[in-house]
Design a protein around this motif. Structure first.
Motif, mmCIF file in Angstrom:
data_model
loop_
_atom_site.group_PDB
_atom_site.id
_atom_site.type_symbol
_atom_site.label_atom_id
_atom_site.label_comp_id
_atom_site.label_asym_id
_atom_site.label_seq_id
_atom_site.Cartn_x
_atom_site.Cartn_y
_atom_site.Cartn_z
ATOM 1 N N GLU A 1 11.685 13.261 -3.650
ATOM 2 C CA GLU A 1 10.853 12.083 -3.911
ATOM 3 C C GLU A 1 10.266 11.596 -2.588
ATOM 4 N N LEU A 2 9.083 10.996 -2.657
ATOM 5 C CA LEU A 2 8.449 10.526 -1.416
ATOM 6 C C LEU A 2 7.854 9.138 -1.598
ATOM 7 N N VAL A 3 7.844 8.367 -0.523
ATOM 8 C CA VAL A 3 7.115 7.097 -0.495
ATOM 9 C C VAL A 3 6.008 7.284 0.542
ATOM 10 N N VAL A 4 4.774 7.226 0.063
ATOM 11 C CA VAL A 4 3.639 7.563 0.925
ATOM 12 C C VAL A 4 2.773 6.322 1.134
ATOM 13 N N GLU A 5 2.349 6.132 2.362
ATOM 14 C CA GLU A 5 1.500 4.977 2.664
ATOM 15 C C GLU A 5 0.023 5.341 2.461
ATOM 16 N N LEU A 6 -0.734 4.396 1.956
ATOM 17 C CA LEU A 6 -2.184 4.595 1.816
ATOM 18 C C LEU A 6 -2.883 3.634 2.780
ATOM 19 N N ALA B 1 -5.147 7.406 -4.858
ATOM 20 C CA ALA B 1 -5.445 6.411 -3.808
ATOM 21 C C ALA B 1 -6.846 5.846 -4.031
ATOM 22 N N GLU B 2 -7.786 6.742 -4.310
ATOM 23 C CA GLU B 2 -9.180 6.306 -4.501
ATOM 24 C C GLU B 2 -9.291 5.365 -5.702
ATOM 25 N N SER B 3 -8.516 5.669 -6.764
ATOM 26 C CA SER B 3 -8.585 4.822 -7.967
ATOM 27 C C SER B 3 -8.076 3.397 -7.665
ATOM 28 N N LYS B 4 -7.308 3.265 -6.578
ATOM 29 C CA LYS B 4 -6.807 1.930 -6.192
ATOM 30 C C LYS B 4 -7.657 1.336 -5.065
ATOM 31 N N ALA C 1 0.843 -1.210 0.000
ATOM 32 C CA ALA C 1 0.000 0.000 0.000
ATOM 33 C C ALA C 1 0.875 1.256 0.000
ATOM 34 N N LEU C 2 1.967 1.203 -0.776
ATOM 35 C CA LEU C 2 2.886 2.348 -0.834
ATOM 36 C C LEU C 2 2.892 2.934 -2.236
ATOM 37 N N VAL C 3 2.884 4.244 -2.297
ATOM 38 C CA VAL C 3 2.972 4.916 -3.589
ATOM 39 C C VAL C 3 4.216 5.811 -3.570
#
Ligand SMILES: Cc1cc2nc3c(=O)[nH]c(=O)nc-3n(C[C@H](O)[C@H](O)[C@H](O)COP(=O)(O)OP(=O)(O)OC[C@H]3O[C@@H](n4cnc5c(N)ncnc54)[C@H](O)[C@@H]3O)c2cc1C
Length: 466
Positions: A210-215, A124-127, A107-109
């Motif tokens: 750059e970022l790694v963001v959790e959903l 996020a919503e599209s996933k 769940a990381l983007v």
């Protein structure tokens, strides 16, 4: 700065395509300013890098020629953090705006810093997932800017701040070195977590590239209840009653003046017959009868105890959004009054006492200066906006507001609170940082700044001087 704009632009053009360097008057005004509108922007140029390599080259040049950089996101900041007023080079992330990858099982983007917050939320919503950081300016703010300010917003009560959703970042330090911090790891016990130094550092240590963001999973069937109250103490009493039975996603409050301004500014219809001294908005999930019953029981208890006078509840998503507008539309509705903003916090348990003291302080000043109070009460975060009376000169207004602010900051200090809950220090709060941080802490902060940015090229003059 001894270099002319032409000399800087000529050197920059060797590392960035010349069409991505702007020096036109309109661009300088537009990209040199943020929402604080604190003073006239005066950058020397704007540069739009498209890769980490280009960012490193720009920082390298700034060190070599000794010129200052101002990182620039969506420029929705309210503390002057992205304001360039002293011939700085503005580094805009508008073109580094791509979502780079998504891993469903983590769940990381991963994304570039210039991705607009709403775009990340839509992704996020599209996933089938949810990115919970949310506030009125997500349609313009950028994920990099959110990380640099550790943005909060309306969902902090349930989901926490931006910091809580960033599992990794790449930064280019003030020395031009690239650091890849935490790499999306959930667990990483290898000593100092520099990621958290850069989050909330307002572009003073380096550039987030750059970022790694959790959903997470989206909340189900959100319902909103808006209640009118008679007095300020009742706001926290209503919160306590609702928290007993419900896992709230948001709990906001606002004052009568805020309601009047938003009705006027947004041309909304008052959901009640008259104006109450205070309002609270509670948001909760209602996917089963259990939550709905808990909400109506809580409301009835508030009415029985005399904490709330009246309430309306949304029946569908459209109505929920409409009720949110009363709260989210406030900042925009008061923008034309040149509001003097404070964004303070104290422990949640102390908010009733804090609010009563605050009311006393505000009542002691010129009644022509209207105070609009609102905020994320569930997090102990209170926004205080002082409005300029039409007949008062802007300069005089700012001077009076500074005096009021100092009284408020003294109150914050006596409660062990924070002079900036979520908007950051930037330029506006810099003189007052010692109301929330000890001298020893400030010395350590200067030491950190010197470590990552020894030549003081990263957003100098903001947050803290070295
Ligand atoms: C109507 C309205 C409502 C708001 N409500 C809230 C709210 O509820 N909660 C909240 O927390 N904030 C709120 N804000 C403030 C603001 O939206 C946030 O602070 C937001 O995180 C700023 O993001 P930005 O991209 O616009 O950053 P900018 O304003 O462009 O920059 C903010 C700071 O970050 C630095 N910066 C930007 N990008 C980078 C980068 N890539 N690397 C390093 N430094 C960088 C800048 O130099 C500056 O110091 C609100 C603002 C408005 C206008």
């Amino acid at each position: 700065m001894s270099w002319t704009t032409k000399e800087i632009v000529d050197q920059l053009a060797k590392v960035v395509e010349p069409s991505r360097i702007k020096i036109g008057a309109d661009d300088l005004q537009f990209y040199g300013n943020d929402w604080s509108n604190l003073s006239k922007p005066n950058p020397c140029a704007i540069v739009f890098p498209t890769s980490i390599k280009e960012v490193q080259a720009i920082v390298g040049l700034a060190n070599k020629l000794n010129f200052p950089l101002v990182p620039s996101g969506g420029r929705t900041g309210l503390s002057g953090g992205a304001l360039a007023k002293d011939r700085e080079l503005v580094v805009s992330f508008d073109l580094m705006n791509k979502i780079l990858g998504f891993n469903k099982s983590d769940a990381l983007v991963s994304c570039q810093p210039g991705v607009v917050t709403q775009v990340l939320k839509d992704f996020a919503e599209s996933k089938g997932l949810f990115y919970p950081v949310d506030f009125a300016s997500v349609g313009s703010s950028q994920v990099g800017g959110n990380a640099a300010t550790n943005a909060g917003g309306v969902n902090v009560l349930r989901y926490g701040m931006t910091r809580d959703w960033i599992e990794g970042i790449k930064v280019v330090t003030g020395m031009g070195e690239l650091l890849e911090l935490n790499r999306g790891l959930k667990k990483n016990a290898t000593g100092f977590d520099f990621r958290h130094l850069f989050i909330g550092s307002e572009g003073t240590l380096g550039l987030i590239v750059e970022l790694v963001v959790e959903l997470t999973n989206p909340p189900k069937d959100l319902n909103v209840m808006l209640m009118g109250l008679k007095s300020i103490e009742h706001t926290t009493q209503v919160l306590a009653v609702f928290k007993e039975k419900l896992d709230l996603t948001a709990f906001e409050f606002f004052s009568d003046i805020a309601m009047k301004k938003v009705l006027e500014g947004k041309k909304l219809r008052n959901p009640f017959d008259h104006i109450f001294p205070f309002y609270v908005l509670a948001e909760f999930e209602s996917y089963s009868e259990v939550q709905l019953n808990a909400a109506s029981e809580s409301f009835e208890r508030c009415i029985d105890f005399g904490y709330a006078v009246e309430g309306v509840v949304s029946q569908n998503q459209r109505q929920a959004r409409e009720l949110w507008e009363f709260r989210e539309g406030i900042t925009e509705s008061i923008a034309s009054y040149e509001p003097f903003k404070s964004d303070v916090s104290c422990r949640i348990s102390q908010t009733p006492a804090f609010l009563c003291n605050l009311e006393e302080i505000l009542n002691g000043f010129d009644p022509k200066i209207e105070a609009v109070l609102f905020g994320h009460l569930g997090d102990g975060n209170i926004h205080i906006n002082l409005l300029k009376p039409t007949k008062m000169d802007s300069e005089e207004f700012r001077e009076v507001c500074k005096i009021i602010s100092e009284s408020i900051f003294n109150l914050v200090k006596s409660f062990g609170g924070s002079i900036s809950a979520e908007h950051g220090i930037g330029l506006t709060k810099k003189p007052y940082l010692n109301y929330s941080r000890s001298e020893v802490e400030l010395d350590y902060m200067r030491g950190v700044k010197r470590l990552f940015d020894p030549n003081n090229i990263m957003n100098p003059g903001k947050l803290i001087d070295i």
